[in-house]
Write a protein that holds these residues in place. Sequence first.
Motif, PDB file in Angstrom:
ATOM      1  N   ALA A  39     -21.095  31.267 -20.670  1.00 55.71           N
ATOM      2  CA  ALA A  39     -21.058  32.372 -19.849  1.00 55.71           C
ATOM      3  C   ALA A  39     -20.892  33.624 -20.823  1.00 55.71           C
ATOM      4  O   ALA A  39     -21.512  34.570 -20.469  1.00 55.71           O
ATOM      5  CB  ALA A  39     -19.708  32.175 -19.226  1.00 55.71           C
ATOM      6  N   TYR A  40     -20.276  33.500 -21.741  1.00 56.45           N
ATOM      7  CA  TYR A  40     -19.960  34.626 -22.829  1.00 56.45           C
ATOM      8  C   TYR A  40     -21.250  34.801 -23.609  1.00 56.45           C
ATOM      9  O   TYR A  40     -21.830  36.063 -23.654  1.00 56.45           O
ATOM     10  CB  TYR A  40     -19.069  34.251 -23.817  1.00 56.45           C
ATOM     11  CG  TYR A  40     -18.987  35.165 -25.038  1.00 56.45           C
ATOM     12  CD1 TYR A  40     -18.104  36.366 -24.492  1.00 56.45           C
ATOM     13  CD2 TYR A  40     -19.291  34.911 -26.172  1.00 56.45           C
ATOM     14  CE1 TYR A  40     -18.192  37.353 -25.621  1.00 56.45           C
ATOM     15  CE2 TYR A  40     -19.351  36.200 -27.235  1.00 56.45           C
ATOM     16  CZ  TYR A  40     -18.524  37.299 -26.873  1.00 56.45           C
ATOM     17  OH  TYR A  40     -18.539  38.279 -27.918  1.00 56.45           O
ATOM     18  N   LEU A  43     -23.717  36.378 -20.989  1.00 56.93           N
ATOM     19  CA  LEU A  43     -23.255  38.002 -20.632  1.00 56.93           C
ATOM     20  C   LEU A  43     -23.646  38.730 -21.831  1.00 56.93           C
ATOM     21  O   LEU A  43     -23.835  40.157 -21.915  1.00 56.93           O
ATOM     22  CB  LEU A  43     -21.931  37.893 -20.338  1.00 56.93           C
ATOM     23  CG  LEU A  43     -21.628  37.415 -18.951  1.00 56.93           C
ATOM     24  CD1 LEU A  43     -20.182  37.191 -18.864  1.00 56.93           C
ATOM     25  CD2 LEU A  43     -21.966  38.212 -17.812  1.00 56.93           C
ATOM     26  N   ALA A  89     -22.094  28.177 -15.113  1.00 62.98           N
ATOM     27  CA  ALA A  89     -21.958  29.306 -15.701  1.00 62.98           C
ATOM     28  C   ALA A  89     -23.257  30.254 -15.508  1.00 62.98           C
ATOM     29  O   ALA A  89     -23.243  31.138 -15.390  1.00 62.98           O
ATOM     30  CB  ALA A  89     -21.444  29.260 -17.071  1.00 62.98           C
ATOM     31  N   ILE A  93     -23.347  33.872 -13.751  1.00 61.07           N
ATOM     32  CA  ILE A  93     -23.239  35.027 -14.591  1.00 61.07           C
ATOM     33  C   ILE A  93     -24.537  35.908 -14.660  1.00 61.07           C
ATOM     34  O   ILE A  93     -24.331  37.189 -15.254  1.00 61.07           O
ATOM     35  CB  ILE A  93     -22.638  34.632 -16.032  1.00 61.07           C
ATOM     36  CG1 ILE A  93     -23.638  33.829 -16.875  1.00 61.07           C
ATOM     37  CG2 ILE A  93     -21.226  34.064 -16.491  1.00 61.07           C
ATOM     38  CD1 ILE A  93     -24.643  34.740 -17.577  1.00 61.07           C
ATOM     39  N   PRO A  97     -21.741  39.172 -11.770  1.00 54.43           N
ATOM     40  CA  PRO A  97     -21.081  40.422 -12.369  1.00 54.43           C
ATOM     41  C   PRO A  97     -21.337  41.730 -11.587  1.00 54.43           C
ATOM     42  O   PRO A  97     -20.663  42.670 -11.794  1.00 54.43           O
ATOM     43  CB  PRO A  97     -21.369  40.229 -13.836  1.00 54.43           C
ATOM     44  CG  PRO A  97     -21.756  38.840 -14.209  1.00 54.43           C
ATOM     45  CD  PRO A  97     -22.299  38.403 -12.655  1.00 54.43           C
ATOM     46  N   MET A 465     -14.774  34.688 -15.855  1.00 50.69           N
ATOM     47  CA  MET A 465     -15.448  35.911 -15.406  1.00 50.69           C
ATOM     48  C   MET A 465     -14.298  36.954 -15.253  1.00 50.69           C
ATOM     49  O   MET A 465     -14.305  38.143 -15.663  1.00 50.69           O
ATOM     50  CB  MET A 465     -16.439  36.001 -14.259  1.00 50.69           C
ATOM     51  CG  MET A 465     -17.448  34.844 -14.255  1.00 50.69           C
ATOM     52  SD  MET A 465     -18.637  34.924 -12.848  1.00 50.69           S
ATOM     53  CE  MET A 465     -19.031  36.495 -12.670  1.00 50.69           C
ATOM     54  N   SER A 469     -13.995  40.300 -17.435  1.00 49.97           N
ATOM     55  CA  SER A 469     -14.198  41.758 -16.800  1.00 49.97           C
ATOM     56  C   SER A 469     -12.924  42.417 -17.316  1.00 49.97           C
ATOM     57  O   SER A 469     -13.031  43.818 -17.555  1.00 49.97           O
ATOM     58  CB  SER A 469     -14.041  41.499 -15.341  1.00 49.97           C
ATOM     59  OG  SER A 469     -13.968  42.639 -14.631  1.00 49.97           O
ATOM     60  N   TYR A 474     -18.019  44.727 -17.204  1.00 50.37           N
ATOM     61  CA  TYR A 474     -19.440  44.219 -17.226  1.00 50.37           C
ATOM     62  C   TYR A 474     -20.197  45.652 -17.150  1.00 50.37           C
ATOM     63  O   TYR A 474     -19.990  46.533 -16.811  1.00 50.37           O
ATOM     64  CB  TYR A 474     -19.887  43.374 -15.876  1.00 50.37           C
ATOM     65  CG  TYR A 474     -19.105  42.174 -16.043  1.00 50.37           C
ATOM     66  CD1 TYR A 474     -19.204  41.209 -17.171  1.00 50.37           C
ATOM     67  CD2 TYR A 474     -18.195  42.026 -14.878  1.00 50.37           C
ATOM     68  CE1 TYR A 474     -18.667  39.761 -17.209  1.00 50.37           C
ATOM     69  CE2 TYR A 474     -17.461  40.565 -14.801  1.00 50.37           C
ATOM     70  CZ  TYR A 474     -17.819  39.496 -16.097  1.00 50.37           C
ATOM     71  OH  TYR A 474     -17.150  38.379 -15.809  1.00 50.37           O
ATOM     72  N   ALA A 481     -24.152  42.002 -19.800  1.00 46.80           N
ATOM     73  CA  ALA A 481     -24.622  41.439 -18.721  1.00 46.80           C
ATOM     74  C   ALA A 481     -25.937  41.686 -18.187  1.00 46.80           C
ATOM     75  O   ALA A 481     -26.296  42.276 -17.258  1.00 46.80           O
ATOM     76  CB  ALA A 481     -23.534  41.496 -17.474  1.00 46.80           C
TER      77      ALA A 481
END
Length: 634
Positions: A39-40, A43, A89, A93, A97, A465, A469, A474, A481
């Motif tokens: 996810a990281y 983004l 994820a 993502i 977002p 998430m 945030s 985001y 993102a």
Amino acid sequence: MEEKKFQPYIPADKIMPEFTVVSVILGAILAVVFGGANAYLGLRVGMTVSASIPAAVLSMGIIRFILKRDSILENNMVQTIGSAGESVAAGAIFTLPALFMWANEGLCEVPSLIEIGLIALCGGVLGVLFMVPLRSALIVQEHGTLAYPEGQACAEVLIAGEEGGAKASTVFAGLGIAAAYKFVADGLKVFPSEVAYEIPAYKGSGIGVDVLPALAGVGYICGVKVSSYLFAGGVTAWFVLMPLIALFGGDTVMFPADVTVNELLLQGGPDAMWSKFIRYIGAGAVLAGGIMSLISSLPLIVRTFKDAIGGYGKNGKSTLRTEQDLSMQTLLIGILIMAVALWLIPSIPLNLFSAFIVIIFGFFFATVSSRMVGLIGSSNNPVSGMAIATLLIATLLLKATGQNDINGMIAAITIGGVICVIAAISGDTSQDLKTGFLVGATPKKQQIGEIVGVVVSAIAIGAIMYLLSMAWGYGSNELPAPQAMLMKMVVEGVMGGNLPWTLVFTGVFIAIVVKMLGIPVLPFAIGLYLPIYLSTPIMAGGLLRWFMEKRKYANEKAKNDAVQSGVLYTSGLIAGEGIVGILLAVFAVIGLNVDVSGVFSIGKIGGLVCFAAILFTIYLFANKGAKAATKADK
């Protein structure tokens, strides 16, 4: 008839521990870890990397060598459950977002944890259920045709159990080194993680590099070809399009900017020009690339659907353990429950028409994804292209039915989010079932395991998430993102009719030219869309992979082990940076400041030196694998 002669590693008549408490708990932990890490990463750079191989390695290392349990099928179940986190994820993502961005603009309320979790859950479960009837056609009948590269790689890791300890230590080494590096760079801020330079003599251009381990790892895993396509897109944007805009724009106010091009450069430099102009050109290129990839896949989709419907059910009545799938009755009931949930649960902003769109497009793209990952692998699966095509069509349909306000936009993003998760998880399920086919797992138990991984990941992704945030927001420099921003732009442009279509169509025709030249459009288009600071370190990792593949070795096994050791180490780099990224987000939320840049800093040059050191560690670990193979051969 050839598939009937295939004998898996564990025969069908042999029973071993498989779906156990240990495998479920360990798989669930890995699902959360890899889900958070990806996810990281997604983004940050708009790309995720398949978690199947590192999950298989860690599973082997923990179960066989730490817990002293000896069941390859239990190991396989851990990686099956664990790899689901990355796919859930990715789907979330790349789209959701946008809802947070609209909330920041005051257009709607911030989505709740329950809303995010339910969207991810419905998409994940549907992705698994849609893929199950395709297993016989894609995994069994086309065993010699579709490679499923990650699936085969996982099977090799699991079968080579005696090598699992060394491989796991390589992943852990990468994880630890990247974690420390990330904390020093973005936590203590001893050196800037982004090193950028303008080129005054070539107005409008700039060059730079995000000196982070995960980006070098992405480049190494993807290889020099994919990395070069990304970098070529970045070079086209930053050294061709932006200087031309600066040259011809000058003192002109060009939509969508509200100041002249010269003033824009003075205020924000090349970054501002990229933000105002290049992102729309890149959006057009990505949109065109996604549509072209779907059109080229239509014959495969039709054939796969026909084979799946015609062949499914034959294995369901088999007495062989390795041919047992979830029953068709279970699949239909599960799909119906998910469809009703999308329609009637208040937390999910969809109506009956929107839920119908999800089911139709969901099976369509699950079929596309399942076959495409068999050809090109999960890491190259154009999930975002499928999501963009879905968004474009869904938004047009919603607008045509009168839903052209913010509620229609939220519904469009929600549809895109569910479809994105479906496409990602169906591709991951295909790879996992291929691994199971090779090692002799029970398909039915694997399919249940996938659903377990989806449930755990869906619960976790909402919290992750929300945390990110709250920490950075985001669309910020820390979390651009890019994919979600692109989805937001598409929906807003179609609904409001205010998209800068000239820029979008410029990207479309660039994509057409790239396609005519025989270059894969999507990686080029993503490079065109992303800042060059991201594609430069990816290119560095790709070049290092190319060097390791081209240098001389004692034998072919030494070469393969060198490359594979590098892949395992860089998988650890990606996981380590992602985990510390989540930790730093926690620090930011609770107000804990560990910044020491005011006391000690080694500056941009120090950052470049540290990045070179990371590249050198990749070389060392890859070379270590080659030496080990050469020594074993003697």
